[in-house]
Design an enzyme around this catalytic site. Structure first.
Site, PDB file in Angstrom:
ATOM      1  N   GLY A  51     -36.208 -31.582  33.674  1.00 35.14           N
ATOM      2  CA  GLY A  51     -35.955 -33.032  34.028  1.00 35.14           C
ATOM      3  C   GLY A  51     -34.707 -32.855  34.707  1.00 35.14           C
ATOM      4  O   GLY A  51     -33.903 -31.771  34.299  1.00 35.14           O
ATOM      5  N   CYS A  78     -37.522 -26.185  29.741  1.00 36.64           N
ATOM      6  CA  CYS A  78     -36.420 -26.296  30.484  1.00 36.64           C
ATOM      7  C   CYS A  78     -35.609 -27.500  29.692  1.00 36.64           C
ATOM      8  O   CYS A  78     -35.408 -27.413  28.328  1.00 36.64           O
ATOM      9  CB  CYS A  78     -36.295 -26.695  31.891  1.00 36.64           C
ATOM     10  N   TYR A  79     -35.485 -28.659  30.109  1.00 34.99           N
ATOM     11  CA  TYR A  79     -34.916 -29.848  29.616  1.00 34.99           C
ATOM     12  C   TYR A  79     -35.808 -30.266  28.312  1.00 34.99           C
ATOM     13  O   TYR A  79     -34.980 -30.461  27.291  1.00 34.99           O
ATOM     14  CB  TYR A  79     -35.074 -31.208  30.484  1.00 34.99           C
ATOM     15  N   HIS A 165     -39.225 -21.501  34.199  1.00 36.33           N
ATOM     16  CA  HIS A 165     -40.428 -22.288  34.227  1.00 36.33           C
ATOM     17  C   HIS A 165     -41.699 -21.611  34.343  1.00 36.33           C
ATOM     18  O   HIS A 165     -41.950 -20.807  35.312  1.00 36.33           O
ATOM     19  CB  HIS A 165     -40.255 -23.151  35.577  1.00 36.33           C
ATOM     20  N   GLU A 167     -44.395 -22.752  34.883  1.00 35.55           N
ATOM     21  CA  GLU A 167     -45.790 -23.127  35.970  1.00 35.55           C
ATOM     22  C   GLU A 167     -45.281 -22.702  37.245  1.00 35.55           C
ATOM     23  O   GLU A 167     -46.278 -22.957  37.934  1.00 35.55           O
ATOM     24  CB  GLU A 167     -45.747 -24.685  35.499  1.00 35.55           C
ATOM     25  N   ASP A 223     -62.086 -36.344  50.267  1.00 41.48           N
ATOM     26  CA  ASP A 223     -61.530 -37.339  49.028  1.00 41.48           C
ATOM     27  C   ASP A 223     -62.464 -38.285  49.030  1.00 41.48           C
ATOM     28  O   ASP A 223     -62.907 -38.797  47.731  1.00 41.48           O
ATOM     29  CB  ASP A 223     -60.132 -37.695  49.130  1.00 41.48           C
ATOM     30  N   LYS A 362     -55.501 -31.613  45.913  1.00 45.17           N
ATOM     31  CA  LYS A 362     -56.680 -31.653  46.975  1.00 45.17           C
ATOM     32  C   LYS A 362     -57.439 -30.225  46.836  1.00 45.17           C
ATOM     33  O   LYS A 362     -58.817 -30.404  46.766  1.00 45.17           O
ATOM     34  CB  LYS A 362     -56.156 -31.513  48.287  1.00 45.17           C
TER      35      LYS A 362
END
Ligand code: XMP
Length: 506
Positions: A51, A78-79, A165, A167, A223, A362
């Site tokens: 964050g 992180c945060y 991170h 991710e 979609d 997507k």
């Protein structure tokens, strides 16, 4: 199931998505979701996201200490790591040299999160604060040359923290770190697949819609077609699809949609020719956000009218994706533009929304679509925005300007397909700016519109790069557009990535 608590980090939803890539279901929820609600969802693990705040700033987002008593393994990123350190009695402070971008990790323990990874590895960090002392019972598991505590863990209590991170793709062993957390610390099994999305979604839709009828706004894209198939599985004949032709579609698109979804399909399709009413409403509307709001509202009013013709139609199915939601702005994230199906919705609506794809990106929807047996042509159709050409005709949206863009776009599409690049590109399209420039054709002066070629590569529309199209292809496009489309005397190429640009011009 893994819950990601969002503290407003840029990559929060990416964490949930990576967890799903590890075949464990994951959803992101706001950081202040009541602990009772979290307990009721029975997660196998919790991830605290990054964050923008400092944990010791006044007003910085906090969590209830009760969260730490749930007895569920937790990973702080992180945060989230700093917050975990504070709650557990460690110390956090500002580092002298802020770290943004690449860091070189030195791994000190290969027992937990770093099992099976090398001693030295590259990771992506973005922080101004760090943990200065670890809480009791925690072990430091990694450091960098400038940050002595870049990761820590207390396996007995199921607590793990990383300052970098895992991710983001630039973190070399990020997926291994996540997998170690999921499979070893939380005991999750990599069993979740698109088939589970289908089963879960069908169940949730049945619960939501009950015995009522639903209509589904079908655009011809992957979609809304996927959303329609899921809802059809859930409620069968109680679904009617509605295709609203708002006059902002590309060359021959309406015919193609009716052909693909019309007579041969199991689901009844109502085709509404609404071009006149959309163009009337758009007259003299030039501001991009105003256009989006007008179109969003007009869609809903048209759907309401169609629903009114059916008995007991209470729900509107939309193929909204997570990227539409985040760009339209959430409580913790800024608004970039109002996607017609989220931020462009009117405040008062007669129909309740059913949005089975709202948490997905997507490329995840494409996997579900393929699993549902949708034809490749549809699964790999490039995205086309709901507001259509209205947000590619910059400024005034008139029938004449739409026709110029439609013709130029048809040439561009034709050339992209002939070059075999259609599937490789996330999107490729033409834009018509609201300016004229001077040219010379057949020995005479022209003063006409330029057309801009926009082609981008992307994984999920959250970020994008401009496509390096071959020069000979660009040359053919330019020649053909100028020769074949009257009203155009110049072709330009957009070489902006996202960020700082967005994919669409408005
Ligand atoms: P931007 O322009 O924000 O677009 O980079 C990201 C992706 O979203 C599509 N887009 C929309 N899709 N309704 C939609 O259904 C909208 O209002 C909308 N605006 C943008 C865009 O084409 C790209 O794929």
């Amino acid at each position: 199931m893994i819950l990601v608590l969002d503290f407003g980090g840029q990559y929060s939803q990416l964490i949930a998505r990576r967890v799903r890539e590890c075949r464990v279901f994951s959803e992101m929820i706001p950081f202040d979701t009541p602990v009772e609600e979290i307990r009721a969802r029975n997660p196998e693990g919790i991830i605290l996201s990054g964050g923008p705040n400092s944990v010791y700033e006044e007003g910085a987002p906090r969590v209830s200490p009760d969260l730490f008593d749930l007895g569920v393994p937790m990973l702080g990123i992180c945060y989230g790591m700093q917050l975990m350190a504070l709650v557990e009695g460690g110390e956090v402070g500002a580092v002298q040299i802020r770290e943004y971008g690449r860091s070189d990790l030195v791994i000190k323990s290969h027992e937990g999160l770093f099992a099976g990874t090398p001693d030295a590895q590259k990771a992506w960090t973005s922080h101004g604060d760090a943990v200065f002392s670890v809480p009791e019972g925690f072990e430091i598991t990694a450091e960098t040359p400038s940050v002595p505590i870049i990761a820590f863990e207390n396996p007995e209590q199921g607590r793990y923290g990383v300052q970098f991170h895992p991710e983001v793709r630039h973190t070399e062993y990020g997926m291994e770190v996540l997998k170690n957390f999921l499979y070893e610390a939380c005991g999750c099994k990599p069993e979740w697949t698109p088939v589970n999305i289908i089963t879960d979604a069908v169940e949730r839709i049945r619960e939501q819609v009950g015995d009522a009828r639903a209509i589904c706004g079908l655009s011809g894209g992957v979609d809304s077609a996927t959303a329609a198939m899921l809802v059809h599985r859930a409620i069968g004949d109680s679904l009617t699809c509605v295709f609203v032709d708002h006059g902002l579609l590309r060359h021959n698109e309406a015919e193609q949609v009716v052909e693909a979804f019309g007579e041969n399909s199991d689901v009844p399709l109502v085709h509404v020719d609404a071009a006149g009413r959309f163009l009337d409403k758009l007259a003299e509307v030039t501001d991009p956000e105003a256009k989006r709001k007008v179109i969003g509202e007009e869609f809903i009013r048209t759907f309401e009218e169609e629903a009114g013709k059916l008995e007991d139609a209470k729900f509107l199915v939309q193929g909204t994706l997570y990227s539409d939601v985040i760009e339209s702005g959430t409580r913790d994230a800024a608004r970039i533009k109002s996607h017609h199906n989220v931020g462009g919705l009117p405040e008062v609506m007669d129909l309740d929304l059913v949005e089975p794809l709202r948490n997905l990106f997507k490329d995840e929807v494409r996997v579900v679509a393929a699993e549902l047996g949708m034809p490749e042509r549809l699964v790999w159709r490039q995205p086309f925005p709901g507001p259509g050409l209205a947000i590619r005709v910059i400024g005034d949206v008139t029938a004449e300007r739409l026709e110029i863009l439609r013709k130029a776009d048809a040439v561009l599409q034709d050339e992209i397909r002939n070059a075999g690049l259609y599937r490789e590109l996330w999107q490729s399209f033409a834009v018509l700016p609201a300016i004229h420039s001077v040219g010379v054709m057949g020995d005479a002066r022209t003063y006409a519109y330029p057309v801009v070629i926009r082609a981008v590569t992307s994984d999920d529309a959250m970020t994008a790069d401009w496509a390096r199209l071959p020069y000979d292809l660009l040359e053919r496009m330019s020649n053909r557009i100028i020769n074949e489309v009257s009203g155009v005397n110049r072709v330009a190429l957009d070489i902006t990535s996202k960020p700082p640009g967005t994919i669409e011009w408005e």
